[in-house]
Design a protein around this motif. Structure first.
Motif, mmCIF file in Angstrom:
data_model
loop_
_atom_site.group_PDB
_atom_site.id
_atom_site.type_symbol
_atom_site.label_atom_id
_atom_site.label_comp_id
_atom_site.label_asym_id
_atom_site.label_seq_id
_atom_site.Cartn_x
_atom_site.Cartn_y
_atom_site.Cartn_z
ATOM 1 N N ILE A 1 0.835 -1.206 0.000
ATOM 2 C CA ILE A 1 0.000 0.000 0.000
ATOM 3 C C ILE A 1 0.866 1.250 0.000
ATOM 4 C CG2 ILE A 1 -1.655 1.344 1.352
ATOM 5 C CD1 ILE A 1 -2.735 -1.418 2.353
ATOM 6 N N GLN A 2 1.885 1.275 0.848
ATOM 7 C CA GLN A 2 2.753 2.444 0.930
ATOM 8 C C GLN A 2 3.551 2.623 -0.350
ATOM 9 O OE1 GLN A 2 2.596 4.558 3.684
ATOM 10 N NE2 GLN A 2 3.630 5.870 2.168
ATOM 11 N N PHE A 3 3.984 1.512 -0.953
ATOM 12 C CA PHE A 3 4.738 1.581 -2.202
ATOM 13 C C PHE A 3 3.869 2.180 -3.299
ATOM 14 C CE2 PHE A 3 6.792 0.090 -6.062
ATOM 15 C CZ PHE A 3 8.141 0.151 -5.751
ATOM 16 N N ALA A 4 2.607 1.772 -3.339
ATOM 17 C CA ALA A 4 1.682 2.316 -4.337
ATOM 18 C C ALA A 4 1.438 3.802 -4.094
ATOM 19 C CB ALA A 4 0.361 1.549 -4.301
ATOM 20 N N PRO B 1 -1.743 1.622 -9.531
ATOM 21 C CA PRO B 1 -3.013 0.914 -9.712
ATOM 22 C C PRO B 1 -2.815 -0.566 -10.020
ATOM 23 C CG PRO B 1 -2.571 2.310 -11.611
ATOM 24 C CD PRO B 1 -1.576 2.682 -10.548
ATOM 25 N N TYR B 2 -1.710 -0.911 -10.670
ATOM 26 C CA TYR B 2 -1.437 -2.325 -10.961
ATOM 27 C C TYR B 2 -1.307 -3.117 -9.654
ATOM 28 C CZ TYR B 2 1.136 -6.543 -12.126
ATOM 29 O OH TYR B 2 1.540 -7.850 -12.222
ATOM 30 N N LEU B 3 -0.538 -2.591 -8.703
ATOM 31 C CA LEU B 3 -0.357 -3.278 -7.423
ATOM 32 C C LEU B 3 -1.672 -3.364 -6.652
ATOM 33 C CD1 LEU B 3 3.053 -1.807 -6.176
ATOM 34 C CD2 LEU B 3 2.627 -4.050 -7.208
ATOM 35 N N ALA B 4 -2.456 -2.299 -6.706
ATOM 36 C CA ALA B 4 -3.743 -2.308 -6.008
ATOM 37 C C ALA B 4 -4.680 -3.368 -6.597
ATOM 38 C CB ALA B 4 -4.396 -0.935 -6.089
ATOM 39 N N LEU B 5 -4.577 -3.584 -7.882
ATOM 40 C CA LEU B 5 -5.442 -4.557 -8.563
ATOM 41 C C LEU B 5 -5.012 -5.994 -8.300
ATOM 42 C CD1 LEU B 5 -5.915 -2.831 -12.028
ATOM 43 C CD2 LEU B 5 -7.782 -3.561 -10.528
ATOM 44 N N VAL C 1 -5.408 4.463 -2.383
ATOM 45 C CA VAL C 1 -4.453 4.353 -3.493
ATOM 46 C C VAL C 1 -5.043 5.004 -4.738
ATOM 47 C CG1 VAL C 1 -3.288 2.774 -5.077
ATOM 48 C CG2 VAL C 1 -3.317 2.285 -2.620
ATOM 49 N N TYR C 2 -6.301 4.668 -5.034
ATOM 50 C CA TYR C 2 -6.941 5.210 -6.233
ATOM 51 C C TYR C 2 -7.105 6.729 -6.146
ATOM 52 C CZ TYR C 2 -10.319 6.144 -9.901
ATOM 53 O OH TYR C 2 -10.950 6.658 -11.009
ATOM 54 N N ASN D 1 -6.428 7.805 -15.659
ATOM 55 C CA ASN D 1 -6.939 7.596 -17.013
ATOM 56 C C ASN D 1 -6.132 6.558 -17.800
ATOM 57 O OD1 ASN D 1 -9.114 9.473 -16.950
ATOM 58 N ND2 ASN D 1 -7.640 11.151 -17.129
ATOM 59 N N SER D 2 -5.192 5.905 -17.122
ATOM 60 C CA SER D 2 -4.404 4.860 -17.773
ATOM 61 C C SER D 2 -5.197 3.547 -17.778
ATOM 62 C CB SER D 2 -3.084 4.656 -17.029
ATOM 63 O OG SER D 2 -3.321 4.097 -15.743
ATOM 64 N N PHE D 3 -4.660 2.546 -18.433
ATOM 65 C CA PHE D 3 -5.325 1.242 -18.529
ATOM 66 C C PHE D 3 -5.619 0.663 -17.150
ATOM 67 C CE2 PHE D 3 -4.888 -3.422 -18.626
ATOM 68 C CZ PHE D 3 -5.940 -3.741 -19.478
ATOM 69 N N TYR D 4 -4.603 0.616 -16.288
ATOM 70 C CA TYR D 4 -4.803 0.033 -14.961
ATOM 71 C C TYR D 4 -5.555 0.981 -14.032
ATOM 72 C CZ TYR D 4 -1.587 -3.584 -16.504
ATOM 73 O OH TYR D 4 -1.002 -4.607 -17.208
ATOM 74 N N GLY D 5 -5.413 2.276 -14.253
ATOM 75 C CA GLY D 5 -6.167 3.234 -13.455
ATOM 76 C C GLY D 5 -7.659 3.102 -13.706
#
Length: 236
Positions: A177-180, A190-194, A208-209, A218-222
């Protein structure tokens, strides 16, 4: 000549025919080498909506080096797949961005020996996985110690190790979480959160979001993370 080599040689010819003229405008190149590989096929792949999509491929016949290309609109996780007709799946995931990424590995330990250099996203993923591997090694030590404690019927040690396991699990989640949060301006967040903390407390996933820059939202993972959060809220 075995049937496999006959099929592989035919595949080489087909791939060369299909490859002629393609990827002339590619903005991403994967250069790699697989020490010890004599025969096989490498694929550059990405996840589709319901299946894996092949972006490029190359047959290996004697040479360990290969080059794969594709077009990228934005940074995304891709896969290097090795097919060598042994019945096993061989994949190396990596973050790709426009430009050149280099992968060096071995046939013996295809996944574990992989050294990847390229995008900023991959550098961050390398940094993250390096810390995660330390957590995982600690967890293996706890599992081994717990097994021995159970074997000795040492309930006090078992309880202590169970608590240590819970603390380690929370540390892993907290670190992720902190890294994100620290990399909110990078698609790695957002990749790590997913994929790394999907079952974490929704409050942390939301934080995170909400901390993402507009570009990353607005990115793919976002967008994918935003959709997951909205779906969860609609079900509440």
């Amino acid at each position: 000549m075995t049937n496999f080599y006959k099929m592989l040689n035919l595949l080489v010819m087909l791939l060369l025919i299909v490859s002629c003229g393609k990827n002339n405008d590619a903005n991403f190149t994967l250069k790699g080498s697989i020490k010890g590989l004599k025969k096989g096929v490498v694929y550059l792949q990405k996840e589709g909506d319901s299946t894996i999509i092949d972006l490029d491929s190359m047959a290996i016949s004697g040479q360990p080096e290969f080059t794969l290309k594709t077009n990228l609109e934005e940074p995304i996780l891709l896969y290097l797949k090795l097919f060598k007709n042994d019945g096993d799946e061989h994949y190396i995931p990596f973050f790709a961005d426009k430009g050149v990424t280099e992968v060096k590995t071995t046939l013996k330990n295809f996944n574990f020996d992989a050294e990847i250099k390229g995008s900023k996203q991959q550098e961050l993923l390398n940094e993250y996985t390096k810390v995660m591997s330390k957590f995982n090694n600690q967890n293996l030590d706890i599992i081994e110690a717990s097994f021995l404690a159970k074997k000795d019927n040492d309930s006090t040690a078992v309880d202590s190790l169970n608590k240590a396991s819970e603390v380690l699990f929370k540390r892993k989640y907290s670190y992720t979480i902190q890294f994100a949060l620290n990399n909110r301006d990078n698609i790695i967040a957002p990749y790590l959160a997913l994929y790394e903390i999907p079952s974490a407390n929704p409050i942390y996933v939301d934080s995170v979001y909400n901390g993402l820059t507009e570009e990353i939202k607005n990115s793919f993972y976002g967008k994918k993370l935003g959709k997951v959060i909205n779906n969860r809220k609609n079900e509440e």
